[in-house]
Write a protein that holds these residues in place. Structure first.
Motif, PDB file in Angstrom:
ATOM      1  N   ALA A 112       0.841  -1.167   0.132  1.00 36.90           N
ATOM      2  CA  ALA A 112      -0.053   0.095  -0.038  1.00 36.90           C
ATOM      3  C   ALA A 112       0.820   1.403   0.076  1.00 36.90           C
ATOM      4  CB  ALA A 112      -0.926  -0.085   1.288  1.00 36.90           C
ATOM      5  N   LEU A 113       1.930   1.208   0.810  1.00 42.54           N
ATOM      6  CA  LEU A 113       2.848   2.195   0.758  1.00 42.54           C
ATOM      7  C   LEU A 113       3.556   2.634  -0.504  1.00 42.54           C
ATOM      8  CD1 LEU A 113       3.823   4.480   2.649  1.00 42.54           C
ATOM      9  CD2 LEU A 113       5.965   2.931   3.214  1.00 42.54           C
ATOM     10  N   THR A 114       3.827   1.450  -1.242  1.00 38.95           N
ATOM     11  CA  THR A 114       4.417   1.483  -2.603  1.00 38.95           C
ATOM     12  C   THR A 114       3.536   2.251  -3.422  1.00 38.95           C
ATOM     13  OG1 THR A 114       5.856  -0.297  -1.827  1.00 38.95           O
ATOM     14  CG2 THR A 114       5.870   0.380  -4.315  1.00 38.95           C
ATOM     15  N   PHE A 115       2.239   1.734  -3.529  1.00 42.50           N
ATOM     16  CA  PHE A 115       1.374   2.210  -4.360  1.00 42.50           C
ATOM     17  C   PHE A 115       0.952   3.525  -4.172  1.00 42.50           C
ATOM     18  CE2 PHE A 115      -3.207   2.973  -5.444  1.00 42.50           C
ATOM     19  CZ  PHE A 115      -3.124   2.723  -6.789  1.00 42.50           C
ATOM     20  N   ALA A 116       0.921   4.144  -2.923  1.00 41.50           N
ATOM     21  CA  ALA A 116       0.673   5.478  -2.829  1.00 41.50           C
ATOM     22  C   ALA A 116       1.958   6.160  -3.227  1.00 41.50           C
ATOM     23  CB  ALA A 116       0.424   5.786  -0.965  1.00 41.50           C
ATOM     24  N   ALA A 117       3.121   6.020  -3.011  1.00 36.32           N
ATOM     25  CA  ALA A 117       4.294   6.726  -3.586  1.00 36.32           C
ATOM     26  C   ALA A 117       4.153   6.882  -4.992  1.00 36.32           C
ATOM     27  CB  ALA A 117       5.442   6.113  -3.124  1.00 36.32           C
ATOM     28  N   TRP A 118       3.843   5.616  -5.535  1.00 38.79           N
ATOM     29  CA  TRP A 118       3.780   5.553  -6.904  1.00 38.79           C
ATOM     30  C   TRP A 118       2.655   6.514  -7.489  1.00 38.79           C
ATOM     31  CZ3 TRP A 118       0.045   4.158 -10.698  1.00 38.79           C
ATOM     32  CH2 TRP A 118       0.458   4.504 -11.955  1.00 38.79           C
ATOM     33  N   PHE A 119       1.687   6.531  -6.945  1.00 33.22           N
ATOM     34  CA  PHE A 119       0.399   7.468  -7.174  1.00 33.22           C
ATOM     35  C   PHE A 119       0.832   8.914  -6.967  1.00 33.22           C
ATOM     36  CE2 PHE A 119      -3.822   9.408  -6.305  1.00 33.22           C
ATOM     37  CZ  PHE A 119      -4.190   9.332  -7.675  1.00 33.22           C
ATOM     38  N   ALA A 120       1.400   9.306  -5.916  1.00 33.85           N
ATOM     39  CA  ALA A 120       1.816  10.717  -5.724  1.00 33.85           C
ATOM     40  C   ALA A 120       2.690  11.118  -6.785  1.00 33.85           C
ATOM     41  CB  ALA A 120       2.481  10.695  -4.237  1.00 33.85           C
ATOM     42  N   ALA A 121       3.656  10.321  -7.032  1.00 37.29           N
ATOM     43  CA  ALA A 121       4.714  10.833  -8.297  1.00 37.29           C
ATOM     44  C   ALA A 121       4.129  11.049  -9.503  1.00 37.29           C
ATOM     45  CB  ALA A 121       5.827   9.782  -8.010  1.00 37.29           C
TER      46      ALA A 121
END
Length: 131
Positions: A7-16
């Protein structure tokens, strides 16, 4: 992978990925604003021309219907009073003078550090004038 890490990886990717999409566009220049205003005027004029042409076509069709009804020996209904078709005339854009900043008719862009004129004081200038 653990769900929290995923979930943290997905959130970082989405924010970028969504960061550039949320960036604010710069304000339009004066020239772009003028072009947009001219385009709006042209669109309004085009709408008026279309309404005028439609009015003329409806009048022509109604007149043709009355003529064909009379030729066939039928009595046509009375014409309904409508406002006259108004011709919008040719499209004219008022040309305005460019702003002073664009024309270059003002002082130079450099900042003034002192008032214009000689660097000598008033007393020095008076002393030079007496000589």
């Amino acid at each position: 992978m653990r769900p929290a890490l995923l979930a943290l990886t997905f959130a970082a990717w989405f924010a970028a990925a969504s960061g550039p999409a949320l960036a604010k566009l710069p304000a339009p220049s004066d020239e772009a604003k003028a072009k947009a205003a001219a385009a709006a005027l042209k669109t309004a004029w085009t709408d008026k021309v279309g309404a005028y042409q439609l009015c003329r076509a409806m009048d022509h069709a109604a007149e043709g219907y009355r003529k064909s009804s009379k030729a066939a020996g039928k009595e046509a209904p009375a014409a309904v009073d409508m406002p006259a078709c108004t011709d919008p005339g040719p499209f004219v854009v008022a040309v305005t003078a460019p702003p002073l900043e664009a024309s270059g008719a003002h002082s130079p862009a450099t900042m003034a550090v002192s008032p214009p004129g000689p660097k000598a004081t008033a007393a020095e200038l008076q002393g030079q004038a007496k000589k």
